[in-house]
Scaffold this motif. Structure first.
Motif, mmCIF file in Angstrom:
data_model
loop_
_atom_site.group_PDB
_atom_site.id
_atom_site.type_symbol
_atom_site.label_atom_id
_atom_site.label_comp_id
_atom_site.label_asym_id
_atom_site.label_seq_id
_atom_site.Cartn_x
_atom_site.Cartn_y
_atom_site.Cartn_z
ATOM 1 N N HIS A 48 27.214 39.393 40.054
ATOM 2 C CA HIS A 48 27.729 38.524 38.991
ATOM 3 C C HIS A 48 26.624 37.642 38.400
ATOM 4 O O HIS A 48 26.733 37.175 37.273
ATOM 5 C CB HIS A 48 28.856 37.656 39.566
ATOM 6 N N HIS A 94 27.230 46.659 47.795
ATOM 7 C CA HIS A 94 28.592 46.274 47.409
ATOM 8 C C HIS A 94 29.464 47.517 47.265
ATOM 9 O O HIS A 94 30.616 47.525 47.681
ATOM 10 C CB HIS A 94 28.578 45.470 46.107
ATOM 11 N N HIS A 150 38.213 41.830 37.906
ATOM 12 C CA HIS A 150 37.603 41.933 39.238
ATOM 13 C C HIS A 150 37.058 40.572 39.690
ATOM 14 O O HIS A 150 37.197 40.195 40.851
ATOM 15 C CB HIS A 150 36.489 42.987 39.200
HETATM 16 C C1 HEM Z 1 37.268 41.257 48.515
HETATM 17 C C2 HEM Z 1 36.902 42.240 47.754
HETATM 18 C C3 HEM Z 1 35.879 42.176 46.650
HETATM 19 C C4 HEM Z 1 35.194 41.111 46.097
HETATM 20 C C5 HEM Z 1 35.313 39.639 46.483
HETATM 21 C C6 HEM Z 1 34.361 41.630 45.029
HETATM 22 C C7 HEM Z 1 33.557 40.875 44.191
HETATM 23 C C8 HEM Z 1 32.839 41.368 43.115
HETATM 24 C C9 HEM Z 1 32.178 40.579 42.104
HETATM 25 C C10 HEM Z 1 32.192 39.054 42.037
HETATM 26 C C11 HEM Z 1 31.554 41.435 41.242
HETATM 27 C C12 HEM Z 1 30.759 41.039 39.997
HETATM 28 C C13 HEM Z 1 31.663 41.257 38.796
HETATM 29 C C14 HEM Z 1 31.037 40.866 37.474
HETATM 30 O O1 HEM Z 1 30.282 39.904 37.410
HETATM 31 O O2 HEM Z 1 31.309 41.535 36.469
HETATM 32 C C15 HEM Z 1 31.825 42.766 41.702
HETATM 33 C C16 HEM Z 1 31.353 43.933 41.087
HETATM 34 C C17 HEM Z 1 31.638 45.219 41.520
HETATM 35 N N1 HEM Z 1 32.526 45.560 42.535
HETATM 36 FE FE1 HEM Z 1 33.496 44.290 43.734
HETATM 37 N N2 HEM Z 1 34.505 42.997 44.985
HETATM 38 C C18 HEM Z 1 35.421 43.363 45.944
HETATM 39 C C19 HEM Z 1 35.872 44.629 46.227
HETATM 40 C C20 HEM Z 1 35.384 45.782 45.660
HETATM 41 C C21 HEM Z 1 35.822 47.101 46.016
HETATM 42 C C22 HEM Z 1 36.932 47.419 47.031
HETATM 43 C C23 HEM Z 1 35.111 47.963 45.289
HETATM 44 C C24 HEM Z 1 35.309 49.453 45.368
HETATM 45 C C25 HEM Z 1 34.431 50.330 45.528
HETATM 46 C C26 HEM Z 1 34.188 47.192 44.430
HETATM 47 C C27 HEM Z 1 33.270 47.679 43.539
HETATM 48 C C28 HEM Z 1 32.521 46.939 42.649
HETATM 49 C C29 HEM Z 1 31.586 47.495 41.688
HETATM 50 C C30 HEM Z 1 31.270 48.990 41.516
HETATM 51 C C31 HEM Z 1 31.041 46.416 40.967
HETATM 52 C C32 HEM Z 1 30.005 46.497 39.845
HETATM 53 C C33 HEM Z 1 28.658 46.712 40.438
HETATM 54 C C34 HEM Z 1 27.584 46.847 39.383
HETATM 55 O O3 HEM Z 1 27.788 46.380 38.255
HETATM 56 O O4 HEM Z 1 26.542 47.388 39.744
HETATM 57 N N3 HEM Z 1 34.388 45.858 44.690
HETATM 58 N N4 HEM Z 1 32.619 42.699 42.838
#
Ligand code: HEM
Length: 202
Positions: A34, A49, A155
């Motif tokens: 983020h 992640h 998300h």
């Molecule tokens: C408690 C569970 C989770 C939390 C607290 C969390 C938190 C976050 C946050 C804060 C971001 C940044 C979003 C942004 O700024 O646009 C993110 C990105 C992302 N999350 Fe999660 N997430 C969780 C679960 C998951 C799960 C289950 C997946 C499934 C595979 C996932 C896949 C991703 C992906 C692919 C991104 C973008 C990565 C990128 O841009 O390279 N997340 N997540």
């Protein structure tokens, strides 16, 4: 009179602590993605992640299987009975050293407020994160299903909800018999219940 009760089975304890570790790691790497801070390095954070996200999907599936194939789901059925009492206890009674209004048993271990909160966690917050997270993986892969802008908003919003849940949850764990009693119970499985207090004064 204190009574030792076997409250949390092995699977529940293992699931709970793995879930705690994964959520902590997901939040840490997620907020680095983020842009909130720099810790592992963006590239590492993004890769880790996704791996942790996949692990979360698997852990969640095991939890769901346990939930639906054992009688554990019964404890999660929401009820308004005693809900206000429970809220008043945390707002006021607890500061006057009043006894807990809910009598916990291994079969019905969740008070009305926990039922609602854990239901929201299991049926709304985590599914929201898993569904948007899995779609995210495809967006990152170049297969855009939903505008990345909205995906990111949803998300990240879900991430804030889960962090609010975790903070409240950790505070609540300190409101048992002693500050660490509930945490010990989730480690050993055994909880000491104070017979008198729990049964009569409420
Ligand atoms: C408690 C569970 C989770 C939390 C607290 C969390 C938190 C976050 C946050 C804060 C971001 C940044 C979003 C942004 O700024 O646009 C993110 C990105 C992302 N999350 Fe999660 N997430 C969780 C679960 C998951 C799960 C289950 C997946 C499934 C595979 C996932 C896949 C991703 C992906 C692919 C991104 C973008 C990565 C990128 O841009 O390279 N997340 N997540």
């Amino acid at each position: 009179m204190k009574q030792k009760v076997y409250m949390y089975q092995k699977f529940e304890r293992l699931w709970h602590w793995l879930q705690a570790l994964l959520i902590f790691f997901l939040a840490l790497t997620g907020f680095e993605i983020h842009g909130s801070f720099s810790l592992f390095g963006y590239q590492n954070a993004a890769v880790w992640h996704t791996y942790a996200g996949i692990a979360e999907v698997i852990l969640f599936a095991f939890g769901a299987f346990w939930f639906f194939t054992t009688r554990i789901w019964k404890a999660y059925v929401p009820t308004t009975k005693g809900l206000i009492d429970q809220m008043m206890f945390y707002a006021k009674g607890i500061f006057n050293h009043e006894p807990h209004p809910y009598k916990k048993t291994p079969e019905m271990k969740l008070n009305p407020l926990q039922r609602l909160t854990y239901l929201a966690f299991g049926f709304f917050m985590m599914p929201l994160m898993i569904i948007t997270g899995v779609i995210y993986v495809f967006v990152v892969d170049g297969t855009i299903v939903i505008s990345p802008f909205w995906l990111s908003i949803i998300h990240t919003f879900g991430a804030f909800l889960i962090i609010a849940f975790v903070i409240t949850h950790i505070y609540m764990t300190t409101t048992g018999h002693t500050i660490l009693a509930d945490t010990k119970a989730m480690i050993t499985g055994y909880e000491e219940l104070d017979d008198e207090e729990h049964h009569h004064h409420g």
